[in-house]
Design an enzyme around this catalytic site. Structure first.
Site, PDB file in Angstrom:
ATOM      1  CD  GLU A 278      -2.529  -1.243   2.729  1.00 10.14           C
ATOM      2  OE1 GLU A 278      -2.191  -0.439   3.626  1.00 10.14           O
ATOM      3  OE2 GLU A 278      -3.402  -2.092   2.881  1.00 10.14           O
ATOM      4  N   GLY A 280       2.047   4.974  -0.650  1.00 13.83           N
ATOM      5  CA  GLY A 280       1.417   6.251  -0.974  1.00 13.83           C
ATOM      6  C   GLY A 280       2.479   7.272  -1.318  1.00 13.83           C
ATOM      7  NE  ARG A 281       5.661   9.968   3.520  1.00  9.79           N
ATOM      8  CZ  ARG A 281       5.124  10.863   4.347  1.00  9.79           C
ATOM      9  NH1 ARG A 281       5.286  12.140   4.127  1.00  9.79           N
ATOM     10  NH2 ARG A 281       4.428  10.473   5.393  1.00  9.79           N
ATOM     11  NE  ARG A 317       3.862  15.642   4.899  1.00 14.54           N
ATOM     12  CZ  ARG A 317       5.144  15.560   5.167  1.00 14.54           C
ATOM     13  NH1 ARG A 317       5.987  16.442   4.660  1.00 14.54           N
ATOM     14  NH2 ARG A 317       5.603  14.613   5.928  1.00 14.54           N
ATOM     15  CB  CYS A 346      -4.629  35.098  11.961  1.00 10.35           C
ATOM     16  SG  CYS A 346      -4.779  36.463  10.821  1.00 10.35           S
TER      17      CYS A 346
END
Ligand code: LLP
Length: 421
Positions: A278, A280-281, A317, A346
């Site tokens: 699996e 992803g990154r 991130r 802000c």
């Protein structure tokens, strides 16, 4: 390896100038390179191709980048999908991922999401608790089918990554504690509507050391052997995702897919089952950048602030994990500057880089946040009533907006005045 290079003094994504895109689309925006996505998928898929029974499933973790065009690019290459919600399931199907290559993970699947997966005919559910076994059995029974499922194991392995992206430790909400997994599998087998067929684990993300994954796989193997000895078929073993990508040139690069695959081959030798992955990154991380404009440069008492038109709501991130993204000028010039790069939101946490040594930039210049293709746009929000950041995809010298910037009026239209106001 990516396809973002300086050509004629300007950063390009493949054959397209990011300055041109910025002028056309406005900033901030994400840009994805098709060639990079394809290359990373190919390298990973080729590396694991012969493992297990020779028919492994590479199920892209949709959470890393659920953009429809990204998913469709991968679907065309034969990728499956690992989904964790009804929304991700719908996206994977819409992008053309065949249902029999879709795995449904997640610690809190709801009955309507289970039903959607069953009705679509997905390959399997990875079940994360004893309570979920009962829920899935009940939903499958109302549909009159027997569904394939794996037990997601919490192997109590510390992956040695950031605490917020670690999922395999004993205190983690994910998976069933390994000592209860055999019993859970037997319970599942007792339901006529369930077909327990495998075991699964995922211990964390951005892993740079393979040894925790290897010990996790070892534990899955012991569990599978025990189940097989008790007469239960364990035909599929899902080893999750987690392989890290290089975010910083000054730190050791994470292991290459070939090294990872060699470890998996060693750890699963003789298992005779279908292996599932699996990632992803590692497929999409380096395939995307976020481009922003510099609104102004502001001198503080002790710091120089580069204020960009992208905020923490567009790329979360750095504020959430203290993550590092290289920041480069789209038109690099000679020299260096030290700056704290912040957004307009802000919050003090709206900081992308603190006292970063970087290429000099000034008001009106544009910059790219590198390695932003994974967990970038998908984690964006509209905080401070900012429009959702758009996404652009490049292929060679072609480009297309693949997710629009929503407009303030459209966001406002979702609200309603209470009738008494
Ligand atoms: N499989 C499961 C069950 C997962 O939970 C995940 C990621 C993956 C696969 C894919 O892991 P990868 O290959 O991408 O490492 N937002 C965080 C990352 C959260 C990862 C969550 N699970 C970040 O930006 O670093």
């Amino acid at each position: 390896m990516d396809h973002f290079d300086i050509r004629d003094g300007v950063m390009h994504a493949e054959g397209v100038s990011l300055e041109t895109l910025a002028a056309e689309v406005g900033t901030p925006f994400y840009c994805y390179s098709t060639a990079t996505i394809e290359r990373h998928y190919r390298v990973f898929a080729d590396a694991v191709a012969g493992l297990g029974d020779g028919n492994p499933l590479v199920a892209f973790a949709v959470k890393a980048n659920p953009n429809l065009s990204v998913l469709a690019t991968l679907a065309r290459m034969g990728a499956g999908a690992d989904v964790v919600s009804g929304g991700e399931l719908a996206r994977a199907l819409a992008a053309g991922v065949p249902a029999n290559r879709i795995v449904f993970s997640g610690v809190g699947k709801q009955p309507h999401e289970m039903a959607a997966g069953i009705d679509a005919g997905i390959l399997q559910f990875n079940v994360e608790s004893e309570a979920e076994i009962g829920m899935l059995a009940a939903v499958a029974a109302t549909r009159g089918v027997r569904v394939d499922m794996a037990i997601r194991v919490n192997p109590a392995v510390n992956p040695g990554t950031h605490a917020k992206i670690s999922t395999g430790g004993q205190d983690s909400k994910f998976g069933i504690p390994i000592e209860r997994c055999h019993a859970a599998f037997v319970t599942a087998a007792g339901h006529a509507s369930l077909n327990p067929i495998g075991v699964a684990a995922h211990i964390g993300s951005q892993l740079t050391d393979l040894s925790p994954i290897e010990s996790c796989i070892g534990r899955l193997g012991e569990l599978a052997a025990g189940l097989r000895a008790a007469g239960h078929p364990v035909d599929r073993i899902d080893v999750g995702g987690g392989l890290g990508v290089p975010y910083r040139a000054d730190q050791p690069a994470p292991p290459e897919p070939a090294v990872y695959a060699a470890m998996v081959a060693r750890a699963t030798k003789g298992w005779n089952c279908r292996l599932m992955f699996e990632p992803g990154r590692m497929i999409v991380g380096n395939a995307g950048v976020m481009v922003a404009g510099v609104i102004l440069v502001k001198e503080g008492t002790t710091k120089t602030f580069v204020v960009t038109d992208a905020g923490m709501n567009d790329l979360l991130r750095p504020s959430l994990y203290g993550a590092w993204h290289d920041i480069r000028a789209l038109r690099p010039v000679a020299g260096r500057m030290t700056a704290t790069v912040v957004g307009p939101v802000c919050e003090s946490g709206d900081t992308f880089a603190d006292d970063r040594e970087m290429e000099p930039v000034g008001a009106g210049d544009r910059i790219a946040f590198m390695t932003a293709g994974a967990y970038g746009a998908t984690m964006a929000s509209t905080y401070n009533s900012r429009p959702l950041v758009p996404e652009v995809m490049v292929s060679g010298d072609r480009w297309a907006i693949v997710s629009e910037r929503n407009q303030p009026a459209a966001m406002l239209a979702l609200d309603a005045l209470a009738p008494w106001l």
